[in-house]
Design an enzyme around this catalytic site. Sequence first.
Site, PDB file in Angstrom:
ATOM      1  N   TYR A 285     -11.096   0.863  10.958  1.00  0.00           N
ATOM      2  CA  TYR A 285     -12.303   1.267  10.223  1.00  0.00           C
ATOM      3  C   TYR A 285     -12.641   0.322   9.082  1.00  0.00           C
ATOM      4  CZ  TYR A 285      -8.630   3.421   7.362  1.00  0.00           C
ATOM      5  OH  TYR A 285      -7.493   3.635   6.633  1.00  0.00           O
ATOM      6  N   LYS A 286     -11.774  -0.660   8.808  1.00  0.00           N
ATOM      7  CA  LYS A 286     -12.057  -1.617   7.734  1.00  0.00           C
ATOM      8  C   LYS A 286     -12.869  -2.783   8.310  1.00  0.00           C
ATOM      9  CE  LYS A 286      -8.185  -0.005   5.003  1.00  0.00           C
ATOM     10  NZ  LYS A 286      -6.770  -0.109   4.628  1.00  0.00           N
TER      11      LYS A 286
ATOM     12  N   ARG B 254     -12.983  -4.950  -6.992  1.00  0.00           N
ATOM     13  CA  ARG B 254     -12.662  -5.548  -5.698  1.00  0.00           C
ATOM     14  C   ARG B 254     -13.933  -5.730  -4.876  1.00  0.00           C
ATOM     15  NH1 ARG B 254      -8.758  -2.847  -1.165  1.00  0.00           N
ATOM     16  NH2 ARG B 254     -10.546  -1.466  -1.032  1.00  0.00           N
TER      17      ARG B 254
ATOM     18  N   ASP C 152       1.806  -5.101   8.380  1.00  0.00           N
ATOM     19  CA  ASP C 152       0.627  -4.248   8.293  1.00  0.00           C
ATOM     20  C   ASP C 152      -0.584  -5.173   8.178  1.00  0.00           C
ATOM     21  OD1 ASP C 152      -1.500  -2.584   7.505  1.00  0.00           O
ATOM     22  OD2 ASP C 152      -0.118  -1.142   6.589  1.00  0.00           O
TER      23      ASP C 152
ATOM     24  N   PHE D 163       0.854  -1.185   0.000  1.00  0.00           N
ATOM     25  CA  PHE D 163       0.000   0.000   0.000  1.00  0.00           C
ATOM     26  C   PHE D 163       0.898   1.246   0.000  1.00  0.00           C
ATOM     27  CE2 PHE D 163      -2.961   3.079   1.874  1.00  0.00           C
ATOM     28  CZ  PHE D 163      -4.099   2.812   1.133  1.00  0.00           C
TER      29      PHE D 163
END
Length: 419
Positions: free
Chosen positions: A227-228, A376, A202, A131
């Site tokens: 928050y995911k 996705r 991560d 990322f």
Amino acid sequence: MQTHAFAAFEARARALDAADPLAWSKAEFHHPEGLIYLDGNSLGLLPKAAVARMVDVMQREWGEGLIASWNTAGWFTRSLALGDRLGKLIGAAPGQVAVGDSTSLNVFKAICAALGLRPGRRKIVSEASNFPTDIYMMDGAAQLYPGHEVKLAGRDGSLEDLIDEDTALVALTQVDFRSGRIHDMAALTKRAHEAGALVMWDLAHSAGAIEVDLDGCEADFAVGCTYKYLNAGPGGPAFIYCARRHLKEARHPLIGWIGHADPFAFSVGFEPAHDMRRFLSGTPVVLSFAPLEASLDIWEKVDMAELRRKSLSLTGLFIDMVDQFASRHGLALATPREERLRGSQVSWSHPEGFAIMKALIADKVVGDFRAPDILRFGFTPLTLSHADVVEAVRRFERILESGAWRAYGAGREGGALVT
Ligand SMILES: *Cc1c(COP(=O)(O)O)cnc(C)c1O
């Protein structure tokens, strides 16, 4: 898809839902009417209890308690209390996780702490597919530490070749955000340790998505988002893990007063707190903790092995169904078929992926698009049923068969796909 094939998938979904030990959790979340939400890997659904918890923090803790709440409501220690609760979901024994700041900042702190523990070694090894914020933070850290450099697998060589006796840190995201491919945490951590390097994982797409065993893998550092998959809402605080064996020596440069051993001594010199508080920089984001507290109340009842089983049965059903028409419509699976390597998302590549995703969203199936050509779909086991998967695929196929997506134009029109 042939009618009898579809009916067979419907029957499979019904049987799986009837036997689903996690079926109870869907009702714990707010679901917008008619929407099939396959983007909980980007921003998780709202836990219903979060609203009342937020109101309670605002009215009682803040409104009535005011400054006394730093002590009486436990605001000051909440970062570490939440860290211990969250730690259970990622295989971390108490005392090794702090909740606060953003993932980006925690990446930076963990990198710097690792570099400090491996003086004389100059390389930070990661992957070009990582990322971007992780890579940028590595570049930023390398600029501050003279002689250090970032080496990326996929750009500068293979991961295997890049890890050597000059490597201070191997910093990887466990589940790839584009493809959903899972790295073998135990094996890569071992490989890094054999070279004398440390690791930082991560867990942005791992925490709440797959089983994670940080302690068991002997990971050194880890970071991740709430928050995911963890449903703490927009602005939800991040977390950082530091293995207990490093805690005494681990330092980072973003030393703020909250990380001080005795913040209220207001002393000129910095002395780090003896616990995970040393990884925090400024005042805890108390209001942003509220939704996470409500979410963790749900997560506390979840068996992670069951979560993983359901995740694989959701993604497996989705792949099997889309397989029926994928090649006819030019969709190629970008996620590993092998369960062992598959996170809790499924990605398909298609040259017109952006327009197709726009059409899907218009038809109330929300996934997202990642450049250049990835459609996705995130599968959050707590908020989805197998019946939802069947309905999502029904709409997906209809859009492809009818060509309805062509109305949404080609190209990205210069922006991210905002849903
Ligand atoms: C989502 C994500 C982030 C987000 O970082 P923020 O600081 O919360 O914006 C970081 N790393 C990875 C791998 C991610 O998937």
